[in-house]
Design an enzyme around this catalytic site. Structure first.
Site, PDB file in Angstrom:
ATOM      1  N   CYS A  43      64.287  51.307 -32.212  1.00 24.20           N
ATOM      2  CA  CYS A  43      63.979  49.195 -32.001  1.00 24.20           C
ATOM      3  C   CYS A  43      62.589  49.544 -31.039  1.00 24.20           C
ATOM      4  O   CYS A  43      62.887  49.443 -30.037  1.00 24.20           O
ATOM      5  CB  CYS A  43      65.388  48.691 -31.956  1.00 24.20           C
ATOM      6  SG  CYS A  43      64.697  46.867 -31.558  1.00 24.20           S
ATOM      7  N   CYS A  46      63.653  46.122 -28.878  1.00 22.89           N
ATOM      8  CA  CYS A  46      64.002  46.964 -27.911  1.00 22.89           C
ATOM      9  C   CYS A  46      63.656  47.220 -26.681  1.00 22.89           C
ATOM     10  O   CYS A  46      64.051  47.333 -26.041  1.00 22.89           O
ATOM     11  CB  CYS A  46      65.423  47.742 -28.582  1.00 22.89           C
ATOM     12  SG  CYS A  46      66.051  46.553 -29.495  1.00 22.89           S
TER      13      CYS A  46
END
Length: 124
Positions: A43, A46
């Protein structure tokens, strides 16, 4: 899954948790809230949030515990909290794990700070 709560890095204020260590953190904390960053290695947003999350943990560590949980490594906790988008940041009540507040999708450091302000009843 490890039974101990370990810091993300030796000098990091963010704890890396999964399974039992997640439950132990909730049960043993003396802080007012546990802030958990649900993330995954694949991600991009993230990974972008990670340095700011570390900084927030340093700034607010007196009043909150900050933790990271890799969703691809702990499907049980991920499922319990119905994590379907990343990043997701949950603000959990110590001991019970009840969600006090949440941020899903686009998460910025300022949004996290605002949630903390609301939870701690501070003007912003």
């Amino acid at each position: 899954m490890t039974a101990t709560v370990a810091p993300a890095l030796s000098t990091s204020p963010v704890k890396v948790v999964a399974g039992r260590s997640f439950s132990q953190l909730l049960a043993q904390t003396d802080k007012k809230v546990v802030v958990v960053d649900f993330w995954a290695d694949w991600c991009g947003p993230c990974r972008n949030l990670a340095p700011a999350f570390e900084k927030l943990a340093s700034q607010h560590g007196q009043e909150a515990d900050f933790a990271k949980l890799d969703t691809s490594q702990d499907l049980a906790v991920t499922g319990t909290y119905s994590i379907t988008s990343l990043p997701t940041v949950l603000f959990l009540e110590p001991r019970t794990g009840v969600v006090m507040a949440e941020l899903r999708g686009t998460v910025t450091p300022r949004l996290i700070e605002r949630k903390l302000d609301v939870l701690f009843d501070r003007a912003y």
